[in-house]
Design an enzyme around this catalytic site. Structure first.
Site, PDB file in Angstrom:
ATOM      1  N   THR A 122       0.850  -1.303  -0.050  1.00 13.06           N
ATOM      2  CA  THR A 122       0.005  -0.113   0.013  1.00 13.06           C
ATOM      3  C   THR A 122       0.995   1.326   0.174  1.00 13.06           C
ATOM      4  OG1 THR A 122      -1.685  -1.209   1.306  1.00 13.06           O
ATOM      5  CG2 THR A 122      -1.738   1.275   0.860  1.00 13.06           C
TER       6      THR A 122
ATOM      7  N   ARG B 165       7.578  -2.783   2.825  1.00  9.63           N
ATOM      8  CA  ARG B 165       7.997  -2.804   4.245  1.00  9.63           C
ATOM      9  C   ARG B 165       8.121  -4.311   4.500  1.00  9.63           C
ATOM     10  NH1 ARG B 165       2.903   1.019   6.150  1.00  9.63           N
ATOM     11  NH2 ARG B 165       3.893   2.966   4.898  1.00  9.63           N
TER      12      ARG B 165
ATOM     13  N   SER C 260       6.348   3.386   8.702  1.00  8.98           N
ATOM     14  CA  SER C 260       5.367   4.401   9.240  1.00  8.98           C
ATOM     15  C   SER C 260       4.957   3.708  10.571  1.00  8.98           C
ATOM     16  CB  SER C 260       4.177   4.005   8.204  1.00  8.98           C
ATOM     17  OG  SER C 260       3.013   4.633   8.693  1.00  8.98           O
ATOM     18  N   HIS C 261       3.855   3.325  10.898  1.00  8.32           N
ATOM     19  CA  HIS C 261       3.271   2.927  12.223  1.00  8.32           C
ATOM     20  C   HIS C 261       3.619   1.789  12.923  1.00  8.32           C
ATOM     21  CE1 HIS C 261       0.654   1.235   9.268  1.00  8.32           C
ATOM     22  NE2 HIS C 261       0.271   0.567  10.005  1.00  8.32           N
TER      23      HIS C 261
ATOM     24  N   LYS D  13      10.024   3.855   0.406  1.00  8.17           N
ATOM     25  CA  LYS D  13       9.090   4.289  -0.570  1.00  8.17           C
ATOM     26  C   LYS D  13       9.780   5.368  -1.390  1.00  8.17           C
ATOM     27  CE  LYS D  13       5.714   6.872   1.271  1.00  8.17           C
ATOM     28  NZ  LYS D  13       4.422   7.631   1.754  1.00  8.17           N
TER      29      LYS D  13
ATOM     30  N   ASP E 208       2.056   9.172  14.155  1.00 12.05           N
ATOM     31  CA  ASP E 208       2.658   7.831  14.293  1.00 12.05           C
ATOM     32  C   ASP E 208       4.364   8.156  13.977  1.00 12.05           C
ATOM     33  OD1 ASP E 208       2.370   8.775  11.688  1.00 12.05           O
ATOM     34  OD2 ASP E 208       2.412   6.981  10.694  1.00 12.05           O
TER      35      ASP E 208
ATOM     36  N   ASP F  18       6.288   8.217  11.241  1.00  8.98           N
ATOM     37  CA  ASP F  18       6.702   9.053  10.301  1.00  8.98           C
ATOM     38  C   ASP F  18       5.922  10.334  10.068  1.00  8.98           C
ATOM     39  OD1 ASP F  18       4.630   7.747   9.280  1.00  8.98           O
ATOM     40  OD2 ASP F  18       5.313   7.708   7.178  1.00  8.98           O
TER      41      ASP F  18
ATOM     42  N   ASP G 213       2.876  11.155   9.396  1.00  7.94           N
ATOM     43  CA  ASP G 213       1.628  11.209   8.639  1.00  7.94           C
ATOM     44  C   ASP G 213       0.132  10.890   9.135  1.00  7.94           C
ATOM     45  OD1 ASP G 213       2.003   8.591   8.383  1.00  7.94           O
ATOM     46  OD2 ASP G 213       2.381   8.616   6.454  1.00  7.94           O
ATOM     47  N   ARG G 214       0.134   9.932  10.352  1.00 10.59           N
ATOM     48  CA  ARG G 214      -1.131   9.710  10.690  1.00 10.59           C
ATOM     49  C   ARG G 214      -1.483  10.779  11.977  1.00 10.59           C
ATOM     50  NH1 ARG G 214      -2.352   3.389  10.611  1.00 10.59           N
ATOM     51  NH2 ARG G 214      -1.562   3.001   8.306  1.00 10.59           N
TER      52      ARG G 214
ATOM     53  N   THR H 291      -7.882   2.292  -0.924  1.00 13.07           N
ATOM     54  CA  THR H 291      -6.904   2.533   0.128  1.00 13.07           C
ATOM     55  C   THR H 291      -5.619   2.774  -0.322  1.00 13.07           C
ATOM     56  OG1 THR H 291      -8.226   1.091   1.734  1.00 13.07           O
ATOM     57  CG2 THR H 291      -5.574   1.599   2.348  1.00 13.07           C
TER      58      THR H 291
ATOM     59  N   GLU I 188      -8.524   9.344   5.264  1.00 12.74           N
ATOM     60  CA  GLU I 188      -8.872   7.884   5.444  1.00 12.74           C
ATOM     61  C   GLU I 188      -8.971   7.445   6.899  1.00 12.74           C
ATOM     62  OE1 GLU I 188      -6.139   5.593   2.510  1.00 12.74           O
ATOM     63  OE2 GLU I 188      -4.754   6.847   3.452  1.00 12.74           O
ATOM     64  N   GLU I 189      -9.783   6.413   6.958  1.00 12.63           N
ATOM     65  CA  GLU I 189     -10.153   5.569   8.016  1.00 12.63           C
ATOM     66  C   GLU I 189      -8.858   5.377   9.088  1.00 12.63           C
ATOM     67  OE1 GLU I 189      -9.262   2.465   8.443  1.00 12.63           O
ATOM     68  OE2 GLU I 189      -8.723   2.337   6.543  1.00 12.63           O
ATOM     69  N   SER I 190      -7.783   4.984   8.198  1.00 11.88           N
ATOM     70  CA  SER I 190      -6.653   4.630   8.940  1.00 11.88           C
ATOM     71  C   SER I 190      -5.811   5.833   9.284  1.00 11.88           C
ATOM     72  CB  SER I 190      -5.601   4.050   8.108  1.00 11.88           C
ATOM     73  OG  SER I 190      -5.422   4.721   6.849  1.00 11.88           O
TER      74      SER I 190
ATOM     75  N   LYS J 112      -0.413  12.328   3.660  1.00 14.30           N
ATOM     76  CA  LYS J 112      -1.264  12.888   4.610  1.00 14.30           C
ATOM     77  C   LYS J 112      -0.380  13.323   5.790  1.00 14.30           C
ATOM     78  CE  LYS J 112      -1.332   8.045   6.390  1.00 14.30           C
ATOM     79  NZ  LYS J 112      -0.781   6.935   5.270  1.00 14.30           N
TER      80      LYS J 112
ATOM     81  N   ARG K 291      -8.885  -6.896   7.319  1.00 14.68           N
ATOM     82  CA  ARG K 291      -9.422  -5.810   7.739  1.00 14.68           C
ATOM     83  C   ARG K 291     -11.027  -5.817   7.555  1.00 14.68           C
ATOM     84  NH1 ARG K 291      -5.408  -2.956   9.542  1.00 14.68           N
ATOM     85  NH2 ARG K 291      -3.647  -2.223   8.039  1.00 14.68           N
TER      86      ARG K 291
END
Ligand code: G16
Length: 543
Positions: free
Chosen positions: A18, A22, A113-114, A126, A277, A279, A281-282, A344, A363-365, A376, A496
């Site tokens: 996504t 990773r 990321s997270h 990335k 998170d 990095d 972005d969340r 997503t 996003e929901e995430s 984000k 999910r």
């Protein structure tokens, strides 16, 4: 410059997910694993000779090693300049901003990321393109194809580059400029938000806690919230980035930020809690006595964005990922602006943002952002919330409740089944897909199915098509179940299950979310037999 061409053999597992590639750190530590992947990225691009590449990461374990490799490979492949954050640090949104601001050719973002860090944790790479956003599928597909046949990579023989000191140096003819990771990003935030109003909010005694989770946003949040906006020292907690994220899990959700949640639910707790998170972005947003779901946060930010100077002329449109709740759709409808539903992955927003068709995405995430960058942006969401609170002079809970009273409430939850056997998870999804064509018009658990399909996205800007993006089953009463496999996990598969139902503006908005969604949870289980097939008695994480 002496370029060395080193022979290598392909790895079969370098398929970007996504959001980049990773893997466990141990996988990345295999001989030439980093080199193969970065060379495959460069082999899939054209026209970068003499141009600028941005490199930065979230400071996790192995960042320092991978950055040195990346700089050498960039020099050997003919980049003219590398811009790298001091200490190798750049949050993902800051990297996106640097690419755009300095008109770089692209960038390498080193992060998982997270996902947890440290020697036993995860690492990731990335590639972002010149608009500052994640590479679109046509590039990631080309990179994967290249990794399968790669037989050599290029590098140069140099000692390690000093990333600790801001300034310029030369690496075999390529310029390496070490930059302040925070400065440009802080200036961008200042251009979007009413810093005076937010300063006034803090001066009035408003109390906030921000958990940087020992990850990359520590220096950003400290500089912006405490130094520029006057929040008291100590507002930012866990603010020093550590390679293992303090042995924690830098995912800002109610599981890993439970202490903060509990604090915000107490009478004498702060007014506002937020977290980001690994990095940066969340985001997680919690008001006193009110957790704001990411889907609701998107809708609320879109509905109130005009209160911040950067969006005072209004927003062009909103985009959300398919599994995100439809709360934002109601805002778009009321504002009379475009609404888009994408697969997503933040990369799918890039075309819509570039075309000026949407201003705010989410996003929901736990991701929200706008056209200020092409990622984000956790701190951006926190600052927009603060700007809104400062202007409206109301608490989070009051604002959320007013929103529901005018738009209705989308009860929403996500159930994750982590690290399940990949073959089992794929089979479960395949079996479900087979049933979809017959489902519409039938009744399940007393609800009539309005549609059942596997989401296919038709990009309205470039016409590209992305199929198999998640199974969705919609019911005539407007409720919905979505099932998909995560593309960011590193072990086994993560299933999910996203559940949503709409309660109108004059309905009940005070139900417990899991209770409100119980009938749907039962239908999902009946349809997919998740628990018996995975051998789990329930989800591993509920958000
Ligand atoms: C990434 C992507 C997001 C996506 C999220 C979850 O976020 O950028 O667009 O929503 O993963 O994806 P999945 O459900 O496939 O695990 P991040 O913060 O991990 O970079």
């Amino acid at each position: 410059m002496t370029v060395k061409t080193i022979k290598t053999t392909p790895y079969p597992d370098q398929k970007p997910g996504t959001s980049g590639l990773r893997k466990r750190v141990a996988v990345y530590q295999q001989p030439n694993y980093v080199e193969n992947y970065i060379q495959a990225i460069f082999d899939s691009l054209e026209g970068f000779e003499g141009k600028t590449l941005v490199i930065g990461g979230d400071g996790r374990y192995y960042n320092d090693v991978a950055i040195q490799k990346a700089i050498r490979i960039a020099a050997a492949n003919g980049f003219g300049k590398v811009l790298v954050g001091q200490g190798g640090l750049l949050s993902t949104p800051a990297a996106s901003n640097i690419i755009r601001h300095y008109e770089a050719f692209g960038g390498l973002v080193l992060s998982a990321s997270h996902n947890p860090g440290g020697p036993q944790g995860d690492f990731g790479i990335k590639y972002n393109v010149s608009n500052g956003g994640p590479a679109p599928e046509k590039i990631t597909d080309a990179v994967f194809a290249r990794t399968k046949v790669i037989d050599s990579y290029k590098t140069v023989d140099t000692p390690d580059i000093d990333l600790g000191t801001i300034g310029t140096q030369s690496v075999e003819g390529m310029t390496v400029e070490v930059i302040d990771p925070v400065k440009d990003y802080a200036a961008l935030m200042q251009s979007l938000f009413d810093f005076d109003a937010i300063r006034g909010l803090f001066a009035s005694g408003f109390r906030m806690t921000y958990d940087a989770m020992h990850a990359v946003t520590g220096p950003y949040a400290t500089a912006i919230l405490e130094d520029m906006l006057g929040a008291p020292a100590g507002t930012v907690v866990n603010g020093t980035p550590s390679p293992s994220f303090g042995d924690g899990h830098p995912d800002p959700n109610l599981v890993y930020c439970k202490d903060m949640f509990d604090l915000l639910m107490t009478a004498d707790g702060p007014d506002f809690g937020a977290a980001s998170d690994g990095d940066g972005d969340r985001n997680l947003i919690i008001g006193k006595n009110r957790f704001v779901t990411p889907s609701d946060s998107l809708a609320l930010l879109a509905a109130n964005a005009h209160l911040a100077p950067g969006y005072s002329k209004g927003i062009a449109g909103i985009a959300r990922s398919m599994p995100t709740s439809a709360a934002a759709d109601r805002v778009a409808e009321k504002l009379g602006i475009e609404m888009h539903e994408t697969p997503t992955g933040w990369k799918f927003f890039g075309n819509l943002l570039d075309a000026g068709r949407v201003t705010i995405c989410g996003e929901e995430s736990a991701g929200t952002g706008s056209d200020h960058v092409r990622e984000k942006d956790g701190l951006w969401a926190v600052l927009l919330w603060l700007n809104i609170l400062a202007v409206r002079k109301q608490g989070v809970d009051e604002i959320v409740q007013e929103h529901w009273r005018s738009y209705g409430r989308n009860y929403y939850t996500r159930h994750d089944y982590e690290e399940v056997d990949a073959a089992t998870a794929n089979q479960l999804m395949d079996d479900l897909r087979v049933k979809l064509p017959e489902m519409a018009g039938t009744a399940i658990g007393g609800k009539r199915v309005a549609y059942a399909d596997d989401f296919t996205y038709h990009d309205p800007v470039d016409g590209s098509i992305s199929a198999k993006q998640g199974v969705r089953i919609g019911f005539e009463d407007g409720s919905r179940i979505v099932l998909r496999l995560s593309g960011t996990g590193t072990v086994g598969a993560t299933l999910r299950v996203y559940l949503e139902r709409y309660e109108p503006a004059d309905g009940r908005h005070d139900l417990d979310t899991q209770e409100a969604l119980k009938p749907l949870i039962e239908i999902a289980e009946e349809l997919a037999k998740i628990q018996s097939r995975t051998g789990r008695s329930g989800p591993s994480v509920i958000t």
